[in-house]
Structure formats: C-alpha cells, structure tokens
Design an enzyme around this catalytic site. Structure first.
Site, PDB file in Angstrom:
ATOM      1  N   GLY A   1     -12.811  -5.627 -15.597  1.00  0.00           N
ATOM      2  CA  GLY A   1     -11.996  -5.550 -16.808  1.00  0.00           C
ATOM      3  C   GLY A   1     -11.085  -4.340 -16.863  1.00  0.00           C
ATOM      4  O   GLY A   1     -10.226  -4.259 -17.732  1.00  0.00           O
TER       5      GLY A   1
ATOM      6  N   HIS B   1       7.652  10.347  -4.503  1.00  0.00           N
ATOM      7  CA  HIS B   1       8.322   9.051  -4.322  1.00  0.00           C
ATOM      8  C   HIS B   1       7.875   8.092  -5.408  1.00  0.00           C
ATOM      9  O   HIS B   1       7.014   8.423  -6.225  1.00  0.00           O
ATOM     10  CB  HIS B   1       8.067   8.476  -2.925  1.00  0.00           C
TER      11      HIS B   1
ATOM     12  N   HIS C   1       1.768   7.324  -7.327  1.00  0.00           N
ATOM     13  CA  HIS C   1       2.344   8.664  -7.487  1.00  0.00           C
ATOM     14  C   HIS C   1       3.083   8.846  -8.816  1.00  0.00           C
ATOM     15  O   HIS C   1       3.341   9.966  -9.217  1.00  0.00           O
ATOM     16  CB  HIS C   1       3.269   8.980  -6.308  1.00  0.00           C
TER      17      HIS C   1
ATOM     18  N   ASP D   1       3.585  10.940   1.176  1.00  0.00           N
ATOM     19  CA  ASP D   1       3.262   9.885   2.141  1.00  0.00           C
ATOM     20  C   ASP D   1       4.380   9.924   3.179  1.00  0.00           C
ATOM     21  O   ASP D   1       5.550  10.070   2.816  1.00  0.00           O
ATOM     22  CB  ASP D   1       3.283   8.511   1.475  1.00  0.00           C
TER      23      ASP D   1
ATOM     24  N   ASP E   1      -0.496  13.938   4.743  1.00  0.00           N
ATOM     25  CA  ASP E   1      -0.947  12.562   4.481  1.00  0.00           C
ATOM     26  C   ASP E   1      -1.975  12.100   5.522  1.00  0.00           C
ATOM     27  O   ASP E   1      -1.674  12.059   6.709  1.00  0.00           O
ATOM     28  CB  ASP E   1       0.304  11.660   4.543  1.00  0.00           C
TER      29      ASP E   1
ATOM     30  N   GLY F   1       3.233   2.389   5.838  1.00  0.00           N
ATOM     31  CA  GLY F   1       4.162   3.483   5.590  1.00  0.00           C
ATOM     32  C   GLY F   1       3.616   4.824   6.027  1.00  0.00           C
ATOM     33  O   GLY F   1       4.162   5.854   5.633  1.00  0.00           O
ATOM     34  N   HIS F   2       2.555   4.812   6.816  1.00  0.00           N
ATOM     35  CA  HIS F   2       1.838   6.067   7.046  1.00  0.00           C
ATOM     36  C   HIS F   2       1.740   6.446   8.516  1.00  0.00           C
ATOM     37  O   HIS F   2       1.495   5.590   9.374  1.00  0.00           O
ATOM     38  CB  HIS F   2       0.444   5.962   6.453  1.00  0.00           C
TER      39      HIS F   2
END
Lengths: 575, 575
Positions: free
Chosen positions: B65, B90, B95, B182, B214, B386-387
C-alpha cells in the site's frame, strides 16, 4: 535429419489389439498457469490413465498467505478405477509434494513407482501429515521396466541435482515416448555416473514418436556447468579460508551438500548441519546410503564453539533469503547459537529463484555489514543448476530424433525457445506442440494436436488445512486489506426513535494509525450518524441500502482525506 | 600512485578564515536502509548546510500500500535558516521526487540549482501537487559555477541515461570533493557528447580530497555498453521487422526514447507514444529541445489503425510488468485501442528491476502466447544501463586520484565491491569509508571517519496523502491481514440478564470463503456465546479481559480448524 526412418521401427504388440475405443493417446499436463507438465502429467489411452509425478508449486507474490499451489485433479474425479498408477521421476517437491493431498482422493492402494531415494523422501513427507494412509510405493532402479496396462515404462537414469533422477521411456501402443524428467548432461559429475550417451543413443535408435523434454534452461546459451568445475571452485575457497565456512544451499541439492561435506572432511572441518529441511534430507539420504559422511564429521550447531574456526563448516538453508531459514536467522542475530564474526566466509551455493532477488540482496548486505566474506554464484562458478542448456537440449533432440516434440517444464518463453531449437533440428513446425496445463494433447501415429477441449486446470491453493477453499474472492480481499486495511463501523440504532444511540464504534487495522487520527475518526462518526439518521428518519428502512450508503459515502470520505481505500464494513444493530 | 601530491594543491581562501566553530566537514547521506546517498546528501560546514538531491524510492515488497519512501529530514528541523540551497545532479525521480514533500518544510524560497531538463521535470512534477508553492530554481549548464556559503560548486557533465546529468566538483574550505552523480563513460553516446576525459583529468589534477562515486555497477565486470552498440542492435530489429514494433522502456530513459523515435523516422514509421509518464516526459523534453522529433512523426494510439503495420511504432511504458502500465494492458487485452496480433514485435528495451523478475516473465509469456515476437536484453544488447561498471569505476578513481574515497549510490554489497576497486587502486583502507544513510562522515584534511553519532534515517513512507503516518504498527497489521485476513465478532449482551442476545454477527474478509464455511461459523458463534455467558454470569464484568479472552480462544479455535491466524476483533455491545 528426417524423422521418417524412426517411425518405421514402431511395430508393437499393443497396437494390434484394435478396439473401437479411443485410438489416440491423450496427454494432459496439469498444474495451473505456468510451467507445463512439471508437477503432474496424465497419459490416457483407452480410458486407462498413467500419472507422471504429483508435485506442488510455491505461490506467486499475488497470493498472500498461501502455502502451496497443487494441480487441479478434478478431471480424475469418477475415473479413479481407471488409474493404473503413478510414476515419479525424482524426489524434488515440485514432482512429489502433492502426494499427501491426493492420495485419499485417488485411492489408498494406488500403485506408485519411484527410485529408492525418491521413495524415501515421499515416505518421510507423508509422515508430516498425521492420519494420512500408508503408501503403496515400489522402488525401481535404473533400467527397470514396469508394465501398467497399455504402458510399459523403462527407467533411464539422467543427471540432475539429486540422485535417482529418471527419464522415462514410455512404450505405448502408438509408439515410444521419451520423457526427460528434469535433466542435464554432466560428463563429470561428482558421486554420480556421467551421462550414459551410448544407452541414450540406443533408445533413440529404437524410434521415438514423441520427445517431452525439460525446458528450464532453454533460454540459456551453451552447456550447463559440470559439478566437477563447481567442486574445483569450492575447493579453492576451502583451501584459502582460515575462518569458519558457512555454506548455504537448497536442501534439495543433495549433490551440493555432498560436495561441501566431502571438502570439509578433506580440510579437517567438522560439519554442523542446520535447518529442518536440510537435517531431514541429510537423515534420509544418509540412511539410504546416498550421502557419504564419515562417522565423526557431523557435530551439532551448539558444538561449533568447541572447535577452532578453521575446523568448522556450517551447512545450512536460507540461500534464498527465506525469512525463517537458518542463514537469515544467523545474519539477523536471531539464531540460538550462531553469530557471524569477522573472518567468517559465507558461501551462497545456489542461484537466486526469480522473485527472491531483493531479499537475497538484503541478506547479502546484512552479512557483509558484519565484516564477513561473501561468495556467490555471480562472483565465481560455485553453483550449477540442474538443468540442460541450449547445447545439451539440442543434443537430446539429436539423439532421440523424435517425430513429435513437446517442450515441457518451463515458463512459456522457455517452451518457445525450446521449440525454436527443435525447429532448427529439422523437426517440422506442425510436429511441435507448445501446450499449457489443462490442454489435451492428442497423439496418433501421424499427428500431434491440441484438442479444442480442455480440462480444469486452475490453481488449487493450499492455505493451512484448507485445500482449494481460498479462491479469487478471498485473495482479492487479502490484497485490498494489504494495501489499505479495513474500517469497521458499528452503530446502534434505537428501534423506537430510529436514531443512532451514542457514538458509533470504529475498529480499523492497517489503514491509519488510530491514535494519531482522532480528528478523522470524529468526523467519520459524525458523518455516519447523519447518514443513518437521515435514512431512518421516515417510514420503512431499507437496511441493505443503508449499509451500502455508509460503505460508499464513508469510503469516498476516507479516500478524499487520505487517498486510501480501506474495506469499509458497516454493522448496524437495532435495539 | 600516491595520494599526497594531490593534497598539496589545496590552498584555498575559504580555509583561511579560521573560527572556533566546527572545523571539519560533515557529510550526511539520508534515505533509509539501502542505497547510500542516492536520494539525498547533506554537506555541513560550520553549521551551513548544502543539500545534494531530494529523491524518493519505491517501496519494498514488505510495505503493501505504500507509494514511495522518502528520506527522513528530521535532522534539518530547526536548521532551516542554515540551509544554503539544493543542488540537483539529474532529473530522475530517485534524485528529485521528494521535492513536493519537503519544500514547505524547508522554506519556500530555498534556492535550487538544476540543469534545464532537470528543472523542467521538477517543475512539471510540482504541478501534480496542487496547492504546493512555486519553486525557486535556477538552471545551470555544464561548466557553471555557483557559490553557496563556504561551498563553490562546479557542474561537470557526465553521461547517464538522461541528459543534463552533472557530476559536482564541490570546493570546500578543506579541499575539493568530486561527486559523480549517476554516471557511465560512453565514448560514443547517441545525441550526446562523449565523456570529456581531458576535462576530468584536469579536475583530477587540481587535487581531490574526496571522491564520492556511483556504485550501482560495481559488481559488474568490464565496461557498460555504449549507446552506439544499442542503437546498432535496435536498428537491426527495425531493418528486419515487417509488422508493428511495440517498444517499451522506462519513461525516464530519455536517450532510449530518442533512439526509438529516430529509428522509426529513418524506417518511415509513425510513433504513437502511450503511458502517462512517457507522454509527460516526451512533452517536457520536446519542449525544452532535448528530444528531437520531426513534425509529423507522432500520432495518437487510436490512429495506429490508419497505417499499415510496417509503418507503426508504439513507444510505451510497462517493460517492468507494472500492472497499470500500457504494455500490460495491451498484453492483457485491456487497452482501449491496442491489441497484440501475429507479426507484432515487442521490444523490452530495459533491464529488469530486481524484484520484478516474475512479473516480467509472466508479461513476456502472455505476449508470446499471442504469437508475437519478443526481444529483450538477455537475447541481444538492446539495453544499456546508465551506470559505470568495474573498468569505468577504476578509471574514475585513477583520474581523480582522491585522498579519500566514499562509494555511494548502491546496495551495501556494491559499496563493498567498489571499495575493493579503490583498494586495488592503492587507496589505503583507512581512507575508504563505507557509510550508511544516517551516518555522519567527518572529513578533515587528514582524516575521514564515521562519527559515533547518527542522525535519524528510518524510512518515511508516503501512502496517499499521508506522509510518515504509516508506521510499523500499520504495516504489521497489513501484513497479517494479507496473510490470513480478519474476523470481526459482534455480540450484543443484555445488560439485565448478562446473556448474549440472539446470535453474534460475524464479519470476515480474506480468511475463508464464508459461504462454504457455515459449519465453522456456527461453531464459532456457539463458542463466543459460551465464553461471554460464562464471563458475565456472576458479578462485575471485566470487559477488557473478556474481549481478550474471545480474541485468544476464538483465535486458537480458528487456527486449530484452519491453521490460519486472522486478526480477531471482538465487539461487545451492552444494551
């Protein structure tokens, strides 16, 4: 590679007795949406029914409170006397776990056939269900043949992650069917014979009408790892580790347990086995001679403190992050004797079952926070699954050269991938059947097809003592309760005046923290009183309508205040 | 590679003003158990506080919930006037997503700094919260510098899966800190500049006291895939596909959306964008010029029927199997206009977020059942995260040559793996800090250490309009309700006779299917009457004790009959 040469070899006594009855063979996989024919499969020929396996599955996330899912066997109701017997491929719960739920329904004396270890596991499980009848299981070994009505079944040993795993060569009046069970090809297993390809080729040469083959690894490239490689990597860890080794794996991975024990003995470590299912399996497999343990290797978890850390292995359950399992209790400092300490090495010797990724991540993190070392299968090859991958699956198809092909034991996408492999191996599209549980697959000598009819195959959920009593309604309520909780309103209405007496009671759980929501509750009470007094103000009261009114109005009031939708349950008492 | 040469360069005006106040810098990551400093981080120097990011997280499975989890900012209470401002790295929700929940608490005029796209996304999100104040955001671009109290922040563009992603060079009186945001290194991104290594090396040469980097990919070997490779693979699919293409990805993966659109234009396909978050992001990014779309490319989902299948791309959300997202609705035949058909090709251009594996499997299966083609990232490289992965992370450490190293933005096991990389890059163990959210990291010129004190950092859960009002009690109730449901007993007791009037009412949800449990209910009613009549039989009645008695006795009765433990709630009404 044509398939016609294999077909010519099918001259078979059974097929001579022609009757006017059903001439085709029906294959019916059971077990709900998902992995086809993993848990249970029926073979029906002229009304006689052979059953392969009786397993269970673990519930989906969308089934809170459910313990297991078992196949729906309503198709068998009324056909009990036609059931010839049950043949088990191996002793994992997804193949044997439903026996205690079915045995009374299907007849206490139902003949069952299983490898010795499988039989041991089935019998042990039956004991967990007091009051259930004794079972009539005969044990079989590699190469044994049994006849059940029109079927002759030959047991063909194949490698998997547990001993006594049998592929089944099922001779039917229409031709030979080869059912692989769960399998992988392992050229160098540990404590087990390597795959006997010579024998498999011989079977293939006898002609296979239909191959039913394990699809679990059909989306994985290449060849599964051999247990020998795993053993070598595990040995590297044993060689360099100075502190305690805490090795966790599935309790069903008997082979892996053996590896850990053997390595511990080699490196002079005592082994403490912990976790109910693991202890049970050690007991069964040791008693039956499947697990080799030296006389003084095992100690109790409590005794680990009596030895130097370098002499200790703890073998336990919980590599999946199961809440109650040993490893979780150790990591959370909830275990009675065992705490992690710097210098410990925790080995996760198992893959992560889909759905458990987050829990396993949290478990790993928790262990690492305690300055211990962690090794898992993504870091090095210390786990091999029990299932053939693409190269092995192709090889199985090439060895068997079946006329028809049916991928089994996998999610739909795996079946599709496996069917692709079969197509590439020159099996014509029309001879490949991707079925679902509940489908009826009609097999003749020349054709395999899906019947338009289906048998009931929805989930049967087991929750505590209830089998099948939790259905969609109860599950849906559980989901709503989990999301936003419940809100019970109890109002007393004076029969004479038609007005609410006092202030309505409110009981709520899982919705808001009541102590901090006094204002909301006061407003709600006021609204309830207004709704009731208005409805009971004049003439005949429609109580059902009134209750509904409260449900809806209070429901949307609560939503407007909280954007939550608890189950609203009004109770109105006339006095 | 020593770190001392880098330290010598730190001669800095700010540090000359010596005061008797706090001389060290405190870094405080916030955001609950798990990924450190992903959502929000505080930098505190002489009571002045700089905030990096204000993001949210999605709830764990154990939080039914709950909509989001946001950082606990109680540490900031009373310090509002010391907050210098917020700098955003970003525009991803982890974030920026908590802004609407914090802005009023922290002061409406709080200065905020973000890239243009990030600003656009923050402003758009703020509009989803009517009544919230306007924000005071200034946009910044690559190379911009801002001064906030003792901090000077320089924005350093780094590649990620969204434009306007900035690493932060934070000059403090103690030295320079580089926060990577990131990031990944991409030598050949699409519609974006490749990583500017020359500039990064220059920054490294200025001397870095602390690198915060990161860790998301720290357990992955090698180098992340370049978007160019992804583009080439996607183009292969576009080239060979005849039917419709249904491409699903994260709405936050703006770069991927651009690739799909560009390829569609190249292959003369119209693009129908569907899904609220994706449409929103297309609108924002297009308006700001970040997404390049030709004037007549976009059509509405309804219009897809007006074109040949070979001219249609549907770009939608739902690659994670989210219940309400477009792809799920299409697969389940619940979408208003779109149905799957033979010949369609569904592309999952995203990885599976841990925890979603089973749902995504079911979605894929459901799509395959409809005879469509499915391509996902396990079959070919059509998705890149993206890392940065291990090789990139090493390179970042080597470029920055920091004195101190703090892995951020990852699960604990990822931080540990990242710390291992730093150790291998010759950063001494004592200069590496693995922190948790709520820790206070004390930084001086010569030392980095964890303070023994901590700030509150438990989860703050958002459920509908409630922020932080759902706590352990409510969650525990929700879990019990989900497992075994609830069981309300309403009994009316006659004040005069002390006996139960009529038959008690029972209301139950999520426990058993009531219609099929009449016997159980009848027995329960009888038991309730016995318990009450016994208690009210003589003298003063202890109602609290009686309720408890009913709870326990009926609870164990129900358990004995069902092995389920619903929440039992007795209501006794005296009339």
């Amino acid at each position: 590679m044509g398939s016609s040469p294999t077909v010519r070899t099918f001259i078979f006594l059974g097929s001579m007795k022609k009757t006017k009855q059903q001439k085709n063979l029906r294959i019916i996989p059971l077990g709900g949406l998902g992995e086809v024919g993993r848990n249970m499969t029926l073979f029906e020929y002229q009304k006689k029914i052979l059953i392969i396996d009786m397993g269970l599955r673990f519930p989906e996330e969308t089934m809170p409170g459910i313990d297991y899912i078992i196949p729906n066997i309503s198709y068998l109701a009324g056909k009990e006397k036609n059931i010839l017997g049950v043949v088990f491929t191996h002793g994992h719960y997804d193949h044997i776990g439903a026996v205690p739920y079915f045995i009374e329904k299907l007849g206490k004396n139902l003949p069952m056939f299983a490898g010795r270890l499988t039989k041991g596991i089935i019998l042990k499980r039956q004991k967990d269900f007091p009051g259930k009848p004794e079972l009539n299981i005969k044990d079989v070994k590699d190469g044994d043949r049994i006849r059940l009505g029109p079927f002759e079944i030959e047991f063909v040993k194949l490698n998997h992650s547990i001993s006594d795993n049998f592929g089944l060569l099922i001779k039917t009046p229409l031709g030979n069917i080869f059912h692989t069970s769960d399998f992988k090809f392992d050229p160098s297993p540990i404590y087990d014979l390597p795959t006997n390809f010579k024998r498999l080729r011989k079977i293939g040469k006898r002609g296979i009408l239909l191959l039913m083959s394990d699809s679990t690894g059909a989306e994985e490239e290449g060849h599964s790892l051999s247990e020998k490689e795993i053993m070598e990597n595990l040995e590297e860890l044993f060689k360099k580790t100075k502190g305690r080794i805490i090795a966790s794996t599935f309790a069903s991975l008997i082979n892996r347990m053996q590896q850990i024990i053997t390595l511990s003995e080699k490196y002079k470590r005592k082994v403490a086995v912990d976790g109910y299912s693991m202890k049970t399996n050690v007991e069964i497999t040791r008693n039956l001679g499947y697990l080799k343990i030296k006389r003084d290797t095992l100690i109790k978890p409590k005794q680990t403190a009596d030895y130097p850390d370098s002499k200790i292995t703890i073998l336990c359950t919980g590599a999946q992050g199961e809440g109650e399992a040993v490893l979780m209790r150790i990591a959370n400092k909830e275990h009675r004797f065992l705490r992690l300490k710097k210098g410990d090495t925790v080995i996760f010797s198992s893959s992560v079952v889909p759905g458990n990724e987050r829990t396993v991540q949290m478990l790993k993190d928790n262990i690492l926070r305690q300055k211990t070392n962690v090794f898992h299968y993504k870091m090095m090859d210390i786990h091999a699954g029990g299932h053939a991958q693409k190269e092995e699956l192709k090889k199985m198809i090439e060895i068997m050269r079946p006329k028809f092909f049916m991928p089994i034991e996998g999610q739909y996408s795996m079946l599709v991938a496996h069917a692709e492999l079969a197509k590439k191996a020159q099996i014509p599209q029309k001879n490949i059947i991707i079925a679902e549980n509940g489908n009826i697959i009609d097999v003749t000598r020349n054709k395999i097809s899906l019947s338009k009819k289906e048998v009931p195959s929805n989930y049967v959920m087991v929750d505590g003592l209830g089998v099948g009593d939790v259905g969609e309604v109860v599950l849906r309520d559980r989901k709503v309760l989990a999301e936003d909780g419940m809100f019970v309103i109890v109002a007393i209405v004076d029969r004479k005046t038609g007005r609410v007496r006092g202030s309505p009671d409110i009981i709520s759980r899982g919705f808001v923290y009541l102590r901090e929501s006094k204002e909301l509750l006061a407003e709600t009470r006021k609204k309830v009183i207004t709704i009731i007094n208005k409805a009971t103000g004049g003439g005949v009261v429609n109580w059902a309508y009134l209750k509904n009114e409260i449900k809806e109005k209070i429901g949307s009031f609560l939503y407007s205040k909280t954007q939550r939708r608890p189950i609203v349950l009004p109770v109105i008492i006339e006095v």
